[in-house]
Design an enzyme around this catalytic site. Structure first.
Site, PDB file in Angstrom:
ATOM      1  N   GLU A 167       0.543  -1.139   0.167  1.00  0.00           N
ATOM      2  CA  GLU A 167       0.595   0.187   0.269  1.00  0.00           C
ATOM      3  C   GLU A 167       0.668   0.927   0.323  1.00  0.00           C
ATOM      4  O   GLU A 167       0.981   2.233   0.974  1.00  0.00           O
ATOM      5  CB  GLU A 167      -0.914  -0.047   0.948  1.00  0.00           C
ATOM      6  CG  GLU A 167      -1.673  -1.571   1.395  1.00  0.00           C
ATOM      7  CD  GLU A 167      -3.303  -1.132   2.463  1.00  0.00           C
ATOM      8  OE1 GLU A 167      -2.645  -0.225   3.248  1.00  0.00           O
ATOM      9  OE2 GLU A 167      -4.267  -1.425   2.704  1.00  0.00           O
ATOM     10  N   GLU A 365      -4.890  -9.437   0.368  1.00  0.00           N
ATOM     11  CA  GLU A 365      -5.809  -8.172   2.506  1.00  0.00           C
ATOM     12  C   GLU A 365      -7.036  -8.890   2.021  1.00  0.00           C
ATOM     13  O   GLU A 365      -7.329  -7.738   1.372  1.00  0.00           O
ATOM     14  CB  GLU A 365      -5.002  -7.572   3.064  1.00  0.00           C
ATOM     15  CG  GLU A 365      -3.343  -7.489   3.583  1.00  0.00           C
ATOM     16  CD  GLU A 365      -2.963  -5.947   3.893  1.00  0.00           C
ATOM     17  OE1 GLU A 365      -3.903  -4.753   4.278  1.00  0.00           O
ATOM     18  OE2 GLU A 365      -1.585  -5.411   4.237  1.00  0.00           O
TER      19      GLU A 365
HETATM   20  C1  BGP Z   1      -4.148  -1.879   6.041  1.00  0.00           C
HETATM   21  C2  BGP Z   1      -2.275  -2.165   6.171  1.00  0.00           C
HETATM   22  C3  BGP Z   1      -2.226  -3.594   7.778  1.00  0.00           C
HETATM   23  C4  BGP Z   1      -3.387  -3.321   8.730  1.00  0.00           C
HETATM   24  C5  BGP Z   1      -4.651  -3.866   8.266  1.00  0.00           C
HETATM   25  C6  BGP Z   1      -5.561  -2.946   9.071  1.00  0.00           C
HETATM   26  O1  BGP Z   1      -4.686  -1.233   5.419  1.00  0.00           O
HETATM   27  O2  BGP Z   1      -1.498  -2.937   5.487  1.00  0.00           O
HETATM   28  O3  BGP Z   1      -0.878  -2.956   7.845  1.00  0.00           O
HETATM   29  O4  BGP Z   1      -2.917  -2.692   9.060  1.00  0.00           O
HETATM   30  O5  BGP Z   1      -5.051  -2.375   6.415  1.00  0.00           O
HETATM   31  O6  BGP Z   1      -5.989  -1.924   9.192  1.00  0.00           O
HETATM   32  P1  BGP Z   1      -7.291  -1.675  10.805  1.00  0.00           P
HETATM   33  O7  BGP Z   1      -6.517  -2.402  11.412  1.00  0.00           O
HETATM   34  O8  BGP Z   1      -6.687   0.110  10.683  1.00  0.00           O
HETATM   35  O9  BGP Z   1      -8.775  -1.482  10.420  1.00  0.00           O
END
Ligand code: BGP
Length: 465
Positions: A167, A365
Site C-alpha cells: 500500500e 489482504e
Molecule cells: C491495511 C494495512 C495493514 C493493517 C490493515 C488493518 O491497510 O496494510 O497493515 O493494519 O490495514 O488496519 P486497521 O486495523 O486500521 O483497520
C-alpha cells in the site's frame, strides 16, 4: 447450496507484517513507529505501540504450527528494514536478523507454507526520516535499493515471491496529507514527491532483482478501492473518475503499465504539484515489469461531485470530489460503520482484466474487522465464535469466484490477519485474526472462523446459499 471450487494450486493464507508482529527485541534501529510512539503515545489507541505485539521474534515456531492448524499453504509477512540492516548507508546486514528471518522462513517451508516477503510496510527507519526526510529524499531511494539487494542476497534461496511495497499510497496519505502517520505533515507537493520517490524505489528494486538474476517472482501490493457514485449524473461520474485517478491509478499505472496517466500529470501541473523527476528515474519506471500484483480490499469509496467549497489551504484529492455515504448501504458496526460491498471485488477483478493486461494477481489482504467485545469470550470448547466474519468472508469469496469464472487471473487469497496484531494508530482496536491475541498473557486463542478456513483451504472449495 452451491459449491464454489477454486483453481488448482490456489494460495490460501494470511498477511501480516514484521513491525506489526515481531516486537522490538534485538532490533538494531528504531523505526518511525517506535520513536513516534515514544514521543506521542496519545496518538495510539490505548497508547499501545509496536514494542511487544505478538512476540513473533520468540514465538515463530509455535506460530507456524498455528498456521498449519488453520490450513495455510502460504503466508505473507515483511522484513523490517530497521531490523535487517546494520549499516543503513551501505546495506550491510545485521547477522542476528539474518539468522532470525532465515529460521522463520525455513520453519514455514518445512511445514508446507510458502512465505511471501514484503520489503516495506510503512516502516521507515527513524534515523533516515530524521536525517533525510525518509522518502522525501532521493538519497533514501538508493538506500532502499541497497536494503532490497541485501534481502535478495540473504534470503533469495528461500523466498520465491517478493513484494516491494505494501500500500505505497498509505504513507503518502497518512504522512503528508491527512495526518495519521508520522511525520504528520500536510503538504500536497511533498506528498506527490514522496509518492513519486516510492514508485522509483519500487522500480529500482525490481530492476535490481532482475539484474541479480534472482529466482522467483516480484510484484507489489496496492490497496485498490473502486469509486462508486451517488447516481448516474455526469458530475458525479467525473468525481469518481478523479478519485480513481488520484488514489488508484497514481500507483497502479506506473507500477503495472509502466507509465503515468497523462491526465494525472496535467492535474499535477495545474496545481503546481509536479515532483522533481530525473530522466533515469522515468527510464527505471518504464522498464520495471512486475510479475504479479497483490490487491488489498476492505471497503469501497463513495463519492459525489463537490458541493461545498474546497477549504483546505493545501492540495488533497478531495479538491475533485466529496465523500458520500450510501443511504442504502450495509455497514460494519465493528469497523467504524464502514460500508460492506463484496461486489467491489468483482469490479476490481474486471478492471485488472480489462485495463491491466489480466496480470496474475492475488487478494493480498481482505479483512473482516470485529472488536473484542463483538467476538466475545471463548466458548466451552475454548474457541471464540466469530461467525459474523465467516459469513461476510463467504460473500466476498462468492464474488471472487464469479470473477475467476469470468476470466480473472487470480491465484490466491490472504486474509488480514493471522494472529490479531498491532495496527498503527489503531493499535489493537480492530481485531481481524484467526487467533485472538490476549494482550496480558500473549496467549493465542482460536476463533471458529479458522476451522471454516481450514476446510476451505484443504478442499479448495466452500459451500454457500
Ligand atoms: C491495511 C494495512 C495493514 C493493517 C490493515 C488493518 O491497510 O496494510 O497493515 O493494519 O490495514 O488496519 P486497521 O486495523 O486500521 O483497520
Amino acid at each position: 447450496m452451491t459449491t464454489y471450487t477454486f483453481p488448482q494450486g490456489f494460495l490460501w493464507g494470511a498477511a501480516a507484517s514484521g513491525i506489526q508482529t515481531e516486537g522490538t527485541k534485538n532490533k538494531i534501529h528504531d523505526s518511525i513507529w517506535d520513536t513516534w510512539h515514544r514521543d506521542n503515545p496519545e496518538r495510539f489507541f490505548k497508547e499501545i505501540g509496536p514494542a511487544k505485539v505478538c512476540e513473533t521474534y520468540d514465538r515463530y515456531q509455535e506460530d507456524v504450527q498455528l498456521m498449519k492448524q488453520v490450513g495455510f499453504n502460504s503466508f505473507r509477512t515483511s522484513i523490517q528494514w530497521s531490523r535487517l540492516i546494520k549499516d543503513l548507508e551501505t546495506g550491510e546486514p545485521c547477522q542476528d536478523a539474518v539468522a532470525f528471518y532465515t529460521a522463520y522462513f525455513e520453519e514455514m517451508i518445512a511445514n508446507g507454507i510458502t512465505p511471501m516477503v514484503n520489503l516495506y510496510h510503512f516502516d521507515m527507519p527513524a534515523v533516515l526520516q530524521e536525517q533525510y526526510g525518509g522518502f522525501e529524499s532521493k538519497h533514501v531511494i538508493g538506500l532502499f535499493v541497497k536494503y532490497a539487494e541485501t534481502a535478495f542476497k540473504s534470503f533469495g534461496h528461500l523466498i520465491k515471491h517478493w513484494i516491494t511495497f505494501n500500500e505505497p499510497i498509505v504513507p503518502v496519505e497518512g504522512g503528508y496529507l491527512y495526518d495519521f502517520h508520522y511525520p504528520c505533515k500536510k503538504d500536497g507537493k511533498l506528498a506527490v514527491q514522496v509518492g513519486f520517490n516510492i514508485t522509483v524505489a519500487h522500480a529500482k528494486a525490481v530492476l535490481a532483482f532482475r539484474e541479480m538474476a534472482c529466482e522467483g517472482h516480484i510484484g507489489t501490493v496496492l490497496n485498490l478501492t473502486p469509486s462508486y457514485t451517488r447516481d448516474d449524473r455526469e458530475e458525479d461520474k467525473q468525481a469518481a473518475h478523479y478519485a480513481d485517478l488520484l488514489f488508484n491509478r497514481s500507483f497502479l499505472d506506473p507500477m503495472v503499465l509502466n507509465y503515468y496517466p497523462e491526465e494525472l500529470c496535467q492535474i499535477l501541473k495545474h496545481h503546481d504539484l509536479m515532483p522533481e523527476v530525473a530522466a533515469e528515474e522515468m527510464a527505471a519506471i518504464e522498464s520495471a515489469k512486475v510479475d504479479f500484483l497483490g490487491v488489498n480490499y476492505y471497503v469501497p469509496r463513495r463519492v459525489k461531485a463537490r458541493e461545498a467549497e474546497y477549504d483546505l489551504s493545501y492540495f488533497t484529492p478531495e479538491y475533485y470530489f466529496e465523500n458520500y455515504i450510501n443511504p442504502t448501504g450495509r455497514f460494519n458496526p465493528y469497523r467504524d460503520n464502514n460500508e460492506i460491498l463484496p461486489t467491489a471485488i468483482y469490479d476490481i477483478a474486471q478492471n485488472i482484466k480489462d485495463n491491466y493486461g489480466n496480470l496474475p494477481w492475488f487478494l493480498a489482504e481482505i479483512g473482516i474487522a470485529m472488536d473484542e467485545a463483538s467476538e466475545g469470550e471463548a466458548q466451552e470448547d475454548g474457541v471464540i465464535d466469530d461467525s459474523f466474519r465467516t459469513s461476510l468472508m463467504k460473500e466476498h469469496l462468492v464474488q471472487l469466484h464469479r470473477a475467476i469464472d469470468d476470466g480473472a487471473n487470480c491465484f490466491g487469497v490472504h486474509q488480514w490477519t493471522f494472529i490479531d496484531n498491532w495496527s498503527w494508530t489503531n493499535s489493537f482496536k480492530r481485531r481481524y485474526g484467526f487467533f485472538r491475541l490476549d494482550l496480558e498473557t500473549g496467549q493465542r486463542i482460536p476463533k471458529r472462523h479458522g476451522q471454516w478456513f481450514k476446510s476451505l483451504a484443504q478442499s479448495n472449495s466452500f459451500t454457500a446459499d
